[in-house]
Structures are given as structure tokens and as C-alpha cells.
Design an enzyme around this catalytic site. Structure first.
Site, PDB file in Angstrom:
ATOM      1  N   GLU A  86      37.555  37.364  38.562  1.00 59.17           N
ATOM      2  CA  GLU A  86      38.261  38.395  37.782  1.00 59.17           C
ATOM      3  C   GLU A  86      39.504  38.762  38.573  1.00 59.17           C
ATOM      4  OE1 GLU A  86      37.706  39.533  34.884  1.00 59.17           O
ATOM      5  OE2 GLU A  86      35.740  38.640  34.508  1.00 59.17           O
ATOM      6  N   LYS A 113      30.136  42.271  49.708  1.00 61.10           N
ATOM      7  CA  LYS A 113      31.184  42.520  50.701  1.00 61.10           C
ATOM      8  C   LYS A 113      32.260  43.414  50.076  1.00 61.10           C
ATOM      9  CE  LYS A 113      35.186  41.125  51.817  1.00 61.10           C
ATOM     10  NZ  LYS A 113      35.819  42.331  52.369  1.00 61.10           N
ATOM     11  N   GLU A 137      52.915  40.508  39.093  1.00 62.05           N
ATOM     12  CA  GLU A 137      52.088  41.708  38.958  1.00 62.05           C
ATOM     13  C   GLU A 137      52.528  42.691  40.043  1.00 62.05           C
ATOM     14  OE1 GLU A 137      48.020  41.527  40.431  1.00 62.05           O
ATOM     15  OE2 GLU A 137      47.346  42.679  38.715  1.00 62.05           O
ATOM     16  N   CYS A 185      43.964  46.439  37.270  1.00 63.07           N
ATOM     17  CA  CYS A 185      44.257  45.079  36.786  1.00 63.07           C
ATOM     18  C   CYS A 185      44.658  45.104  35.319  1.00 63.07           C
ATOM     19  CB  CYS A 185      43.064  44.161  37.005  1.00 63.07           C
ATOM     20  SG  CYS A 185      41.580  44.757  36.197  1.00 63.07           S
TER      21      CYS A 185
HETATM   22  P1  NAP Z   1      42.409  40.790  47.404  1.00 64.00           P
HETATM   23  O1  NAP Z   1      43.314  40.828  48.544  1.00 64.00           O
HETATM   24  O2  NAP Z   1      42.240  39.500  46.687  1.00 64.00           O
HETATM   25  O3  NAP Z   1      41.006  41.348  47.944  1.00 64.00           O
HETATM   26  C1  NAP Z   1      39.857  41.424  47.151  1.00 64.00           C
HETATM   27  C2  NAP Z   1      38.641  41.215  48.025  1.00 64.00           C
HETATM   28  O4  NAP Z   1      38.658  39.892  48.551  1.00 64.00           O
HETATM   29  C3  NAP Z   1      38.555  42.143  49.229  1.00 64.00           C
HETATM   30  O5  NAP Z   1      37.201  42.458  49.468  1.00 64.00           O
HETATM   31  C4  NAP Z   1      39.121  41.276  50.340  1.00 64.00           C
HETATM   32  O6  NAP Z   1      38.704  41.665  51.627  1.00 64.00           O
HETATM   33  C5  NAP Z   1      38.554  39.930  49.969  1.00 64.00           C
HETATM   34  N1  NAP Z   1      39.262  38.796  50.551  1.00 64.00           N
HETATM   35  C6  NAP Z   1      40.546  38.752  51.017  1.00 64.00           C
HETATM   36  N2  NAP Z   1      40.818  37.520  51.491  1.00 64.00           N
HETATM   37  C7  NAP Z   1      39.694  36.769  51.336  1.00 64.00           C
HETATM   38  C8  NAP Z   1      39.347  35.413  51.620  1.00 64.00           C
HETATM   39  N3  NAP Z   1      40.214  34.553  52.164  1.00 64.00           N
HETATM   40  N4  NAP Z   1      38.104  34.991  51.304  1.00 64.00           N
HETATM   41  C9  NAP Z   1      37.209  35.829  50.737  1.00 64.00           C
HETATM   42  N5  NAP Z   1      37.477  37.115  50.448  1.00 64.00           N
HETATM   43  C10 NAP Z   1      38.712  37.582  50.732  1.00 64.00           C
HETATM   44  O7  NAP Z   1      42.808  41.820  46.267  1.00 64.00           O
HETATM   45  P2  NAP Z   1      43.216  43.300  46.469  1.00 64.00           P
HETATM   46  O8  NAP Z   1      44.587  43.297  47.009  1.00 64.00           O
HETATM   47  O9  NAP Z   1      42.171  44.022  47.212  1.00 64.00           O
HETATM   48  O10 NAP Z   1      43.144  43.830  44.940  1.00 64.00           O
HETATM   49  C11 NAP Z   1      44.198  43.790  44.070  1.00 64.00           C
HETATM   50  C12 NAP Z   1      44.117  42.585  43.139  1.00 64.00           C
HETATM   51  O11 NAP Z   1      42.879  42.529  42.453  1.00 64.00           O
HETATM   52  C13 NAP Z   1      45.148  42.665  42.043  1.00 64.00           C
HETATM   53  O12 NAP Z   1      45.746  41.399  41.869  1.00 64.00           O
HETATM   54  C14 NAP Z   1      44.364  43.054  40.823  1.00 64.00           C
HETATM   55  O13 NAP Z   1      44.940  42.718  39.596  1.00 64.00           O
HETATM   56  C15 NAP Z   1      43.082  42.362  41.041  1.00 64.00           C
HETATM   57  N6  NAP Z   1      42.015  43.024  40.263  1.00 64.00           N
HETATM   58  C16 NAP Z   1      41.477  42.384  39.187  1.00 64.00           C
HETATM   59  C17 NAP Z   1      40.508  43.001  38.414  1.00 64.00           C
HETATM   60  C18 NAP Z   1      39.888  42.330  37.210  1.00 64.00           C
HETATM   61  O14 NAP Z   1      38.864  42.775  36.742  1.00 64.00           O
HETATM   62  N7  NAP Z   1      40.457  41.281  36.660  1.00 64.00           N
HETATM   63  C19 NAP Z   1      40.087  44.259  38.759  1.00 64.00           C
HETATM   64  C20 NAP Z   1      40.663  44.893  39.861  1.00 64.00           C
HETATM   65  C21 NAP Z   1      41.621  44.246  40.619  1.00 64.00           C
HETATM   66  P3  NAP Z   1      39.657  42.618  52.536  1.00 64.00           P
HETATM   67  O15 NAP Z   1      39.579  43.941  51.888  1.00 64.00           O
HETATM   68  O16 NAP Z   1      39.034  42.567  53.876  1.00 64.00           O
HETATM   69  O17 NAP Z   1      41.025  42.024  52.472  1.00 64.00           O
END
Ligand code: NAP
Ligand code: MG
Length: 488
Positions: A254, A178, A383, A288
């Protein structure tokens, strides 16, 4: 050559669901211009259910497939990336607001993931064990988990999907991916299309764009899915972990970071600031691993900040599609702009210095440097996930370590000193999974174990050193030549 991705309306599902149509469509926008790049049909809970069933049906045969045949599919996918290189780069630039350098970096890493996963298949997949029973053959092998669900974010859409999809498929699992709603092409369709070109059998990979709250949570909750590999925010990650607990599936989380960049008093301030600028502003800080806090010795603060500001102001800001030389592009969407700007405004109101930057036009947020930030400010504790350098000074080394560890996150770090062993000794006191001496925190290699602890993840890691652990399970068999005799 047939274009890999040029179609204005993509359907929701791939392979055994035959690019079938979802019910609702959502538009994909180019962040730099607001232009609509296409429409994507979104998967429903019912699509996830159907995909889980189809993936479960297709997996056993794929899992039994010869290792060299599976390896050839992975290498074929890398070859498909090569033949469509410019098209994939164009999508990375337009859909996710990547500069050319960031798109090149991401493309190269994603391609290496495929080759690294293929190479794993030439490694031993188990061990023979000593046995207390004479004549017994005792063997432990790594076998597939079954169906692996992957939920990916928008910031590095191709690599952060690929680093789960490639090893999971190589090791004999079926996959349901997804992608993020902001980047369904780069984190979803690109991967579907290259595996289609590489001849992956039908039903083994399903790509289902859909809302996190619908398709994402359906994936986490489905009992037929054996593992979820999630990359994204800490808050969503904890709900995924909860759902995985209820359905007893393996979960790799992650999550975010708030990574320290420590500049010790004997560091080369200019070099540390140059690295600091890269670790802060690469991909507009939406990484991240990006630097969350620049912790600088008081004695070097002026020199460090001066160089950081100079670097920030020297960045060429622009639409990276129109200007391939731009080294700083747009932020992904308005809500990210609003949330980072609120943190900047709060810090300034509480006494931080805005040395350069602040809100720009549209989705362009200018490279920003905040000084005199203290731990009571959100700029320190949260963050930001944007191009905002947070500078905090410290008096002695103990305070530097204490400040660095004053965060719920534990992903990565950088430590600068003219004495690398000293920097390493400081780095070893940090409660993080990765330390880079005389370097900044944005570092990734497909062969290195990559992952976070505490609010940055559940201690799982990606990378060819760790992928066997993540994407397989142990299976133990013993064989007796004849049945044993037991005392009862
Ligand atoms: P996010 O809101 O958590 O979204 C990540 C993914 O999860 C998207 O595909 C999102 O879909 C989905 N999602 C959202 N709500 C969900 C739910 N209730 N149940 C299941 N899936 C759900 O994160 P983001 O804003 O896209 O990304 C930024 C964050 O990711 C930052 O905090 C960053 O640090 C972290 N990150 C971590 C790493 C690592 O390797 N540690 C790498 C990159 C990013 P939708 O797009 O439809 O909302
Ligand atoms: Mg989000």
C-alpha cells in the site's frame, strides 16, 4: 488504572521475547516541541530472526484455536482501547503530531478494525464444491498463512498497523510488527499492550521497533515469514516486493498517491473548495489519500482558489497537545519539511503562484496554495505528502481526465459536479481504485476494499470485504468413502 504506555524506556520485543532488550536505543520526539518523549530499544536482524522462529512455533496452536476464542481476544483488544482511550489519544497527538480530530478519527477506525476482524470469524470460512466423482466430499477452506510481517508508516501509525494486525491475528496467523521509527509507540507498543491486556497467547504477536534498513529488510528477506504487509513509500515498497519475490512470500503493498480532485464546470465551486481544503490539509496533508492535484475548470478557477485560500488562512495552526482546538499541527520531521519546501520553491521558480503559505517556524509548515501549476513541475508529478495544494486548470473534460491520469500513481480521487451521474462517468475514466463523487479523496471505512494500483500498490486491498483474500490461503480436501478404481 495501570497506564498502558507510560514508561520512559521501552524494550525491543514483546511476548515470547518477553519485552527483551535490544542493543541500541533511539529517542522518540514530539514533533510540535522537539521534546523527548522516551527512548526505544531497537531490534536487530538477530531479533527479527528470533521473533520469526518464536512466531512460527506459536502459530499452529493459535490457528487451531476456536473461532469464538480468537474473536473474544479481538473484542477484548477493542475493550482495552476503550479503557485507555484518553491515553492512546494523547500519544497519537504528541508522538505523531495529530490534531484532536485526526486522533479521534484514527482511534475510531482502529477500534472498528478490531471489531470487524472479530466479526469475520462468524462468517463461513469455506465452501463445499461440486465434484465429478460420485459420492466424493470436496471442501475448500480458508486457512492461515502462518507468520505475517507488518511494516507500518508514521502518518496514521495506529490504524495503518491495525488494519493488518487485527485481521491477520483473527484469521489465525502469528504477526511480527515493525512500526515506523518516528512513531514506535502509536504504531507498535500501543498494539502490543492492548493485545497483552486482551490475553493474546504468548508468542503470537511480536512488536519489533527497528530501522527500516535493518529490521524492516530482515523481515522482508526472512524465509520463515509467509507474508509481508507493507504500507509506506513507493520506493521502499518496490524493494520489499523484490525481497518477497526472492523468498516467495505473499506481499501486500500500500504505497503513495497523487490523487486528483476534479472540479467540473457545473460544480458548486465553494462546496468543492471546502471539500478540497479538508482533503488537502487534514493531518497537514500527510495522508496517502490526500489530494495531490486540484484540477479545476478554467471558468471556476477564481472562485475555487479564493475559497481554498480563505480556508487555508482560516486554519488554526498550533501544537495540538497544548491547544486541543488546533486544526493544523506540525509535520513529522525536518526531512519531510525540506523535501516539500524544495518542491514548492522549484514550482515558484518555474512560474507557479504562491497564493498563501510556505515555510513556517520549526516543524510547522503553513497551509499553502500554489496556482498555475503545470505537468512539467515536480509539484504536479510528485507526491508532496504535505499541506501544499497544487491547483491546475483545464479547458475541457477530456483534458481533465488526461491530466488526472498523468501520474504513475493510482489510488483514489474525487469528482465534483451538480450532476452526480455525470461526475461518476468522469470518475470511471480515472485509472485509480477509488472514486468519490461530490466528495474529496480522504475516505476510509473498515468495510470497504482499500488499496491502490500501479505505483500506489500491487492491487491488494484491506477491509473486511477483502481480508479473507489477503490473510488466508485456500486449502482443498476431498474425501472418498472407499478408494477409487483407476484405469492404469
Ligand atoms: P517509508 O519510508 O517507505 O517507511 C515506511 C516503513 O518502511 C517504515 O516502518 C520504515 O522504517 C520502513 N522501511 C524503510 N526502509 C525500509 C527498507 N529498506 N526495508 C524495509 N522497511 C523499510 O514511508 P514513510 O516515509 O514512512 O511514509 C510515507 C509514505 O507512505 C508516503 O509515500 C505515503 O503515501 C505512503 N502511505 C501509503 C498509504 C496507503 O495506504 N497506500 C498509507 C500511508 C502512507 P523507518 O521508520 O525505520 O524508516
Ligand atoms: Mg521514509
Amino acid at each position: 488504572m495501570v497506564d498502558l504506555l507510560e514508561r520512559r524506556v521501552w524494550d525491543s520485543a514483546f511476548y515470547s521475547l518477553g519485552w527483551s532488550r535490544g542493543d541500541s536505543a533511539t529517542a522518540v520526539h514530539e514533533p510540535a516541541t522537539g521534546e523527548e518523549l522516551g527512548q526505544v530499544r531497537m531490534a536487530s536482524r538477530e531479533d527479527v530472526r528470533a521473533a520469526a522462529e518464536a512466531a512460527g512455533a506459536a502459530q499452529p496452536e493459535w490457528g487451531k484455536q476456536r473461532y469464538d476464542v480468537r474473536g473474544a481476544v479481538l473484542r477484548g483488544a477493542a475493550a482495552a482501547m476503550d479503557s485507555h482511550r484518553e491515553e492512546i489519544l494523547r500519544w497519537l497527538i504528541r508522538e505523531s503530531g495529530s490534531t484532536r480530530a485526526k486522533a479521534d478519527f484514527e482511534f475510531a477506525l482502529a477500534r472498528s478494525e478490531l471489531l470487524g476482524a472479530a466479526a469475520m470469524l462468524f462468517e463461513p470460512d469455506g465452501v463445499t464444491l461440486p465434484s465429478s466423482v460420485p459420492g466424493q466430499t470436496s471442501v475448500a477452506r480458508r486457512v492461515p498463512l502462518g507468520v505475517v510481517g507488518v511494516i507500518a508508516p508514521w502518518n496514521y501509525p495506529l490504524i495503518l498497523s491495525m488494519r493488518s494486525v487485527a485481521p491477520a491475528l483473527a484469521l489465525g496467523n502469528a504477526v511480527i510488527l515493525k512500526p515506523a521509527t518516528d512513531t514506535p509507540v502509536c504504531s507498535g507498543f500501543t498494539i502490543a499492550r492492548i493485545f497483552e491486556e486482551a490475553g493474546l497467547p504468548e508468542g503470537v504477536l511480536h512488536v519489533l521497533p527497528g530501522k527500516g534498513s535493518e529490521a524492516g529488510s530482515a523481515l522482508a528477506e526472512d524465509g520463515r515469514i509467509d507474508m509481508v504487509s507493507f504500507t509506506g513509500s513507493t520506493s521502499v515498497g518496490s524493494t520489499i516486493g523484490e525481497a518477497a519475490g526472492r523468498t516467495l512470500k505473499r506481499v501486500a503493498l500500500e504505497l503513495g498517491g497523487n490523487n486528483p480532485h476534479i472540479v467540473l464546470p457545473d460544480a458548486d465551486a465553494k462546496a468543492a473548495a471546502a471539500g478540497g481544503a479538508f482533503g488537502q490539509f487534514f493531518h497537514q496533508g500527510q495522508t496517502c489519500m490526500a489530494i495531490g492535484r486540484h484540477l479545476v475548470a478554467e471558468s471556476l478557477a477564481d472562485a475555487y482558489v479564493e475559497e481554498l485560500v480563505r480556508k487555508a488562512e482560516g486554519l488554526r495552526v498550533g501544537d495540538p497537545y497544548q491547544d486541543p482546538k488546533a486544526d493544523f499541527g506540525p509535520i513529522i520531521n525536518q526531512s519531510q519539511i525540506d523535501s516539500m519546501d524544495e518542491i514548492v520553491q522549484d514550482a515558484v521558480a518555474a512560474g507557479a503562484g504562491l497564493r498563501t503559505g510556505g515555510r513556517g517556524e520549526g516543524l510547522f509548515y503553513r497551509p499553502t496554495v500554489l496556482t498555475d501549476v503545470n505537468p512539467a513541475m515536480r509539484a504536479f508529478s510528485e507526491e508532496i505528502f504535505g499541506p501544499v495544494a497544487v491547483v491546475t486548470t483545464y479547458r475541457d473534460e477530456q483534458e481533465a481526465v488526461e491530466l488526472a491520469n498523468r501520474t504513475e500513481h493510482g489510488l483514489t480521487s474525487g469528482v465534483h459536479s451538480r450532476d452526480p451521474q455525470h461526475a461518476l462517468a468522469v470518475g470511471q475514466q480515472l485509472d485509480v481504485n477509488m472514486v468519490h463523487v461530490n466528495d474529496q479523496s480522504v475516505n476510509d471505512e473498515v468495510v470497504a476494499p482499500f488499496g491502490g494500483r500501479r505505483a500506489s500498490g500491487n492491487g491488494t486491498s484491506f477491509g473486511t470485504t477483502s481480508n479473507w483474500e489477503e490473510f488466508t490461503q485456500w486449502h482443498w480436501t476431498t474425501v472418498q468413502e472407499t478408494p477409487l478404481t483407476y484405469p492404469i
